[in-house]
Design a protein around this motif. Structure first.
Motif, PDB file in Angstrom:
ATOM      1  N   THR A  79       0.830  -1.210   0.000  1.00  0.00           N
ATOM      2  CA  THR A  79       0.000   0.000   0.000  1.00  0.00           C
ATOM      3  C   THR A  79       0.867   1.263   0.000  1.00  0.00           C
ATOM      4  O   THR A  79       0.457   2.291  -0.532  1.00  0.00           O
ATOM      5  CB  THR A  79      -0.991   0.019   1.184  1.00  0.00           C
ATOM      6  N   GLU A  88       1.280   9.806 -10.094  1.00  0.00           N
ATOM      7  CA  GLU A  88       0.381   9.775 -11.256  1.00  0.00           C
ATOM      8  C   GLU A  88      -0.629  10.918 -11.197  1.00  0.00           C
ATOM      9  O   GLU A  88      -0.882  11.593 -12.197  1.00  0.00           O
ATOM     10  CB  GLU A  88      -0.348   8.425 -11.306  1.00  0.00           C
ATOM     11  N   LEU A  89      -1.200  11.166 -10.020  1.00  0.00           N
ATOM     12  CA  LEU A  89      -2.162  12.259  -9.860  1.00  0.00           C
ATOM     13  C   LEU A  89      -1.494  13.602 -10.131  1.00  0.00           C
ATOM     14  O   LEU A  89      -2.065  14.457 -10.827  1.00  0.00           O
ATOM     15  CB  LEU A  89      -2.769  12.236  -8.458  1.00  0.00           C
ATOM     16  N   LYS A 142      -1.115  14.025 -13.778  1.00  0.00           N
ATOM     17  CA  LYS A 142      -2.414  14.216 -14.421  1.00  0.00           C
ATOM     18  C   LYS A 142      -2.925  15.652 -14.262  1.00  0.00           C
ATOM     19  O   LYS A 142      -3.505  16.211 -15.189  1.00  0.00           O
ATOM     20  CB  LYS A 142      -3.427  13.233 -13.816  1.00  0.00           C
ATOM     21  N   GLN A 149       1.974   1.717  -3.605  1.00  0.00           N
ATOM     22  CA  GLN A 149       0.780   2.125  -4.352  1.00  0.00           C
ATOM     23  C   GLN A 149       0.440   3.586  -4.044  1.00  0.00           C
ATOM     24  O   GLN A 149       0.080   4.352  -4.948  1.00  0.00           O
ATOM     25  CB  GLN A 149      -0.396   1.217  -3.996  1.00  0.00           C
ATOM     26  N   CYS A 150       0.570   3.976  -2.793  1.00  0.00           N
ATOM     27  CA  CYS A 150       0.298   5.358  -2.376  1.00  0.00           C
ATOM     28  C   CYS A 150       1.215   6.337  -3.119  1.00  0.00           C
ATOM     29  O   CYS A 150       0.761   7.349  -3.653  1.00  0.00           O
ATOM     30  CB  CYS A 150       0.493   5.461  -0.859  1.00  0.00           C
ATOM     31  N   ASP A 166       2.997   5.750  -5.951  1.00  0.00           N
ATOM     32  CA  ASP A 166       2.717   5.693  -7.394  1.00  0.00           C
ATOM     33  C   ASP A 166       1.449   6.473  -7.738  1.00  0.00           C
ATOM     34  O   ASP A 166       1.422   7.218  -8.738  1.00  0.00           O
ATOM     35  CB  ASP A 166       2.585   4.237  -7.866  1.00  0.00           C
ATOM     36  N   ASN A 167       0.389   6.332  -6.930  1.00  0.00           N
ATOM     37  CA  ASN A 167      -0.855   7.071  -7.163  1.00  0.00           C
ATOM     38  C   ASN A 167      -0.626   8.574  -7.031  1.00  0.00           C
ATOM     39  O   ASN A 167      -1.161   9.366  -7.816  1.00  0.00           O
ATOM     40  CB  ASN A 167      -1.951   6.633  -6.194  1.00  0.00           C
ATOM     41  N   TYR A 168       0.161   8.975  -6.042  1.00  0.00           N
ATOM     42  CA  TYR A 168       0.470  10.394  -5.829  1.00  0.00           C
ATOM     43  C   TYR A 168       1.202  10.962  -7.037  1.00  0.00           C
ATOM     44  O   TYR A 168       0.826  12.024  -7.554  1.00  0.00           O
ATOM     45  CB  TYR A 168       1.305  10.555  -4.555  1.00  0.00           C
TER      46      TYR A 168
END
Length: 160
Positions: A47, A57-58, A61, A50-51, A53-55
């Motif tokens: 997690t 990516e966001l 974006k 993932q946290c 990578d998501n940060y």
């Protein structure tokens, strides 16, 4: 012991939440709030990555530059008298206050890393038994009771 997770230059501290029976992690050193959790070490690590990578990516974006953990700049609050001492010492060395503080921090790590202490135990007296006569004789041991200091080692003589 290292209780921090690291991924892509980001670090997180971990705590155990006994009430919910989970590990909770928080990414530190950035303005954005990034938290994650898991019920096992493997889940916690997954997690966390993932946290991050998501940060990232966001941020990509929405066109935002992701926060970096250490920018090389931080504010320090110190008493005015200490500020004055440091500024005068820096001026005497013909360096900036930033250079002076950087050297002081570097030196603090070097001292902690290279410091070695040796303790030598020498009893105040040793007992000598004369086996033929059965008489105990006390023989005093002479030693230097002053500590010897060098830049990287402290030697202390200790007696009983």
């Amino acid at each position: 012991m290292n209780s921090m997770l690291e991924y892509k230059g980001y670090h997180a501290s971990i705590e155990y939440d006994a009430e919910d029976n989970i590990f909770v992690g928080e990414v530190f050193g950035i303005a954005d709030s990034l938290n994650f959790h898991g019920t096992s070490i493997d889940e916690l690590k997954a997690t966390f990555t993932q946290c991050i990578d998501n940060y990232l990516e966001l941020c990509k974006k929405i066109g935002k530059s992701p926060d970096k953990e250490f920018k090389g700049s931080f504010n320090v609050r110190i008493p005015p008298a200490l500020h004055k001492k440091a500024a005068l010492a820096a001026a005497n060395q013909k360096i900036t206050l930033n250079q002076y503080v950087t050297q002081a921090i570097e030196n603090s790590f070097n001292k902690a890393k290279n410091f070695k202490e040796t303790i030598i135990y020498i009893p105040y007296a040793t007992q000598h038994m004369n086996w033929e006569s059965g008489i105990d004789n006390r023989i005093q041991t002479l030693y230097n009771d002053d500590s010897i200091f060098t830049t990287e080692e402290k030697i202390t003589y200790v007696g009983n």
